[in-house]
Design a protein around this motif. Structure first.
Motif, PDB file in Angstrom:
ATOM      1  N   GLN A   1      58.600  37.700  39.852  1.00  0.00           N
ATOM      2  CA  GLN A   1      59.735  38.549  39.502  1.00  0.00           C
ATOM      3  C   GLN A   1      59.511  39.975  39.987  1.00  0.00           C
ATOM      4  N   LYS A   2      58.280  40.471  39.806  1.00  0.00           N
ATOM      5  CA  LYS A   2      57.968  41.826  40.277  1.00  0.00           C
ATOM      6  C   LYS A   2      58.110  41.915  41.792  1.00  0.00           C
ATOM      7  N   ALA A   3      57.671  40.863  42.488  1.00  0.00           N
ATOM      8  CA  ALA A   3      57.799  40.853  43.949  1.00  0.00           C
ATOM      9  C   ALA A   3      59.263  40.873  44.365  1.00  0.00           C
ATOM     10  N   ARG A   4      60.112  40.113  43.631  1.00  0.00           N
ATOM     11  CA  ARG A   4      61.545  40.103  43.945  1.00  0.00           C
ATOM     12  C   ARG A   4      62.160  41.473  43.708  1.00  0.00           C
ATOM     13  N   VAL A   5      61.788  42.107  42.589  1.00  0.00           N
ATOM     14  CA  VAL A   5      62.320  43.444  42.284  1.00  0.00           C
ATOM     15  C   VAL A   5      61.883  44.445  43.344  1.00  0.00           C
ATOM     16  N   ASP A   6      60.596  44.384  43.724  1.00  0.00           N
ATOM     17  CA  ASP A   6      60.097  45.300  44.754  1.00  0.00           C
ATOM     18  C   ASP A   6      60.803  45.066  46.083  1.00  0.00           C
ATOM     19  N   ALA A   7      61.018  43.784  46.424  1.00  0.00           N
ATOM     20  CA  ALA A   7      61.703  43.471  47.685  1.00  0.00           C
ATOM     21  C   ALA A   7      63.134  43.986  47.671  1.00  0.00           C
ATOM     22  N   GLU A   8      63.832  43.825  46.535  1.00  0.00           N
ATOM     23  CA  GLU A   8      65.203  44.301  46.434  1.00  0.00           C
ATOM     24  C   GLU A   8      65.249  45.827  46.523  1.00  0.00           C
ATOM     25  N   ALA A   9      64.287  46.491  45.855  1.00  0.00           N
ATOM     26  CA  ALA A   9      64.237  47.952  45.931  1.00  0.00           C
ATOM     27  C   ALA A   9      63.998  48.415  47.358  1.00  0.00           C
ATOM     28  N   ASN A  10      63.095  47.729  48.046  1.00  0.00           N
ATOM     29  CA  ASN A  10      62.827  48.090  49.444  1.00  0.00           C
ATOM     30  C   ASN A  10      64.052  47.851  50.317  1.00  0.00           C
ATOM     31  N   ARG A  11      64.773  46.748  50.035  1.00  0.00           N
ATOM     32  CA  ARG A  11      65.972  46.455  50.821  1.00  0.00           C
ATOM     33  C   ARG A  11      67.031  47.527  50.603  1.00  0.00           C
TER      34      ARG A  11
ATOM     35  N   ALA B   1      46.061  27.114  29.058  1.00  0.00           N
ATOM     36  CA  ALA B   1      45.672  27.863  30.251  1.00  0.00           C
ATOM     37  C   ALA B   1      46.723  27.729  31.350  1.00  0.00           C
ATOM     38  N   LEU B   2      47.229  26.506  31.521  1.00  0.00           N
ATOM     39  CA  LEU B   2      48.258  26.295  32.535  1.00  0.00           C
ATOM     40  C   LEU B   2      49.538  27.065  32.201  1.00  0.00           C
ATOM     41  N   ALA B   3      49.907  27.090  30.911  1.00  0.00           N
ATOM     42  CA  ALA B   3      51.112  27.817  30.505  1.00  0.00           C
ATOM     43  C   ALA B   3      50.959  29.316  30.718  1.00  0.00           C
ATOM     44  N   VAL B   4      49.784  29.850  30.347  1.00  0.00           N
ATOM     45  CA  VAL B   4      49.528  31.286  30.541  1.00  0.00           C
ATOM     46  C   VAL B   4      49.551  31.638  32.021  1.00  0.00           C
ATOM     47  N   GLU B   5      48.931  30.783  32.850  1.00  0.00           N
ATOM     48  CA  GLU B   5      48.903  31.039  34.289  1.00  0.00           C
ATOM     49  C   GLU B   5      50.303  30.961  34.886  1.00  0.00           C
ATOM     50  N   ALA B   6      51.108  30.016  34.401  1.00  0.00           N
ATOM     51  CA  ALA B   6      52.479  29.907  34.892  1.00  0.00           C
ATOM     52  C   ALA B   6      53.283  31.156  34.545  1.00  0.00           C
ATOM     53  N   MET B   7      53.090  31.691  33.335  1.00  0.00           N
ATOM     54  CA  MET B   7      53.769  32.924  32.943  1.00  0.00           C
ATOM     55  C   MET B   7      53.330  34.089  33.818  1.00  0.00           C
ATOM     56  N   ARG B   8      52.041  34.155  34.123  1.00  0.00           N
ATOM     57  CA  ARG B   8      51.540  35.242  34.973  1.00  0.00           C
ATOM     58  C   ARG B   8      52.144  35.160  36.370  1.00  0.00           C
ATOM     59  N   LEU B   9      52.172  33.946  36.922  1.00  0.00           N
ATOM     60  CA  LEU B   9      52.727  33.774  38.262  1.00  0.00           C
ATOM     61  C   LEU B   9      54.214  34.090  38.293  1.00  0.00           C
ATOM     62  N   ALA B  10      54.940  33.683  37.245  1.00  0.00           N
ATOM     63  CA  ALA B  10      56.374  33.986  37.185  1.00  0.00           C
ATOM     64  C   ALA B  10      56.611  35.487  37.108  1.00  0.00           C
ATOM     65  N   SER B  11      55.770  36.182  36.332  1.00  0.00           N
ATOM     66  CA  SER B  11      55.903  37.628  36.221  1.00  0.00           C
ATOM     67  C   SER B  11      55.630  38.310  37.559  1.00  0.00           C
ATOM     68  N   GLU B  12      54.598  37.842  38.264  1.00  0.00           N
ATOM     69  CA  GLU B  12      54.283  38.418  39.570  1.00  0.00           C
ATOM     70  C   GLU B  12      55.398  38.136  40.578  1.00  0.00           C
TER      71      GLU B  12
END
Length: 295
Positions: free
Chosen positions: A65-75, A52-63
């Motif tokens: 990364q998406k936030a970083r991509v969105d921030a870069e696109a906005n920039r 469960a901890l590993a799955v949650e860590a993967m989910r958080l990492a994916s979110e």
């Protein structure tokens, strides 16, 4: 617990973190086994928690990364909007003012004044064309479509053509050409290399004080050609020499778009070459462009 026809009962163990359940482990004993004992439950429970901890860590990492991509696109969108509204408006304003001066009713302009206004229109239209070309090439670069259409060309002729075309931009500087006679013809996209040289020379003119020298040299390099454009401006700090090749990163005091060197690097690397910045021998910045022979 779900009764089974053979063996013991199935056991469902949740895979949960502190905030949510991310899955379940279902254990079904075989025909030779009965219900799970405490030790077995403990082992499977530990497995469930760790999974469960590993799955949650993967989910958080994916979110993240998406936030970083969105921030870069906005920039990038904000930077592009800023460039379009400011950098394109500047030459348009100059062109509009010059045309208005020529068309003003009752204006009595001498031939020299008319020529100055027409030269301003020509220079600013050329600048506007280079800006639009950089914006279009940025779109192609981000889409992976900035592909060169190569044919063998003499780079000394390309260099001389660019310097002649940019005479209005370079006229306040001493331009020195050092072109070796034995330069080989190499396969390049002439229009793209023209743009690389234009972007670098325009930067050199922008950052060099009037009257200072800009040197354009070309020589053989590993069977290909090495070009060096050196100015006598303030120079670029070593820790900033890679960063200035990123889109929308402007040098200190620059009023450009911050696209010129980014486009130049994309084009040069698309030719299998390399572009980098070093100190100029007489102070200032030297941009080195190396293009392979392409055999």
């Amino acid at each position: 617990r779900v009764p089974q026809a053979s063996g013991g009962d199935a056991v469902t163990i949740p895979m949960a973190t502190r905030d949510r359940e991310v899955g379940r482990i279902v254990v079904v004993p075989g025909a030779a086994h009965h219900d799970l004992g405490p030790d077995e439950r403990s082992v499977i429970g530990t497995l469930a928690n760790q999974t469960a901890l590993a799955v949650e860590a993967m989910r958080l990492a994916s979110e993240a990364q998406k936030a970083r991509v969105d921030a870069e696109a906005n920039r990038l969108q904000a930077a592009l909007f800023s460039s379009v509204t400011h950098d394109l408006r500047t030459p348009l304003a100059s062109i509009t003012a010059s045309v208005s001066g020529l068309l003003e009713p009752g204006a009595t302009l001498g031939s020299e004044a008319r020529r100055d206004l027409l030269e301003t229109i020509n220079q600013e239209a050329d600048r506007l064309n280079r800006l639009v070309g950089n914006f279009l090439d940025l779109s192609r670069m981000r889409a992976g479509a900035l592909t060169p259409s190569r044919s063998r060309a003499a780079l000394d002729e390309v260099i001389e053509g660019v310097v002649a075309r940019l005479e209005p931009v370079l006229r306040h500087h001493e331009v020195r050409l050092l072109l070796r006679d034995n330069l080989p013809e190499i396969p390049v996209d002439v229009l793209q290399i023209d743009q690389v040289l234009s972007n670098v020379l325009e930067n050199a003119a922008r950052f060099s004080p009037p009257g200072k020298r800009i040197t354009v040299a070309a020589a053989r390099w590993d069977g290909g050609v090495q070009m060096r454009i050196a100015d006598q401006g303030p120079g670029i700090a070593p820790d900033q020499r890679e960063r200035v090749f990123e889109p929308f990163v402007r040098g200190e005091g620059s009023n450009g778009t911050g696209l010129g060197l980014a486009i130049a690097r994309a084009i040069v690397e698309g030719h299998g070459g390399r572009i980098r910045i070093v100190d100029a021998p007489a102070g200032g910045t030297a941009v080195i462009i190396e293009l392979p022979r392409g055999d």
